[in-house]
Design a protein around this motif. Sequence first.
Motif: not given
Length: 154
Positions: A32-43, A74-81
Amino acid sequence: ITEALQLFRGSLRRFEKVGERGSVMLYDDYAHHPSQLFATLQAARQWLPLYRIIAVFQPHTYSRTKALLEQFAKSFTYADHVIITDIYASSRENIDPSISGFKLAEAVKNHHASVEYIPRNDLVAHLKATLQDRDALFTLGAGDIYQIHQDLCQ
């Protein structure tokens, strides 16, 4: 210790595989925080390279969404949609009409090519109609977003 580690299945709501819908993999994460979103989607991208990563984010609290709007965008870089739904309000705050899930989705569009806002009440029907083979759906957020998995599996 060895036996306990062998039995450990991971933490609830942290990259938790909650089911499958045909060939669609269903995951949930409390991010629920941008850094957590980024890390989860990167993984997710590293773990599931052959899947289309669908991120469904339910922002948690008006104040956090407003204060971190650009970081969230900016935290959704690794998501396709990316699908953004309504803000899950804290019981300790009032609705702030200056921020919304729709406004967050518009901000995400400045950094990501495939983004939409879907109201929470329409989310399950939308996903049932649009999920494709080899999608990996990640529900993300500290609110009640995880509850949609049960409806998706029916």
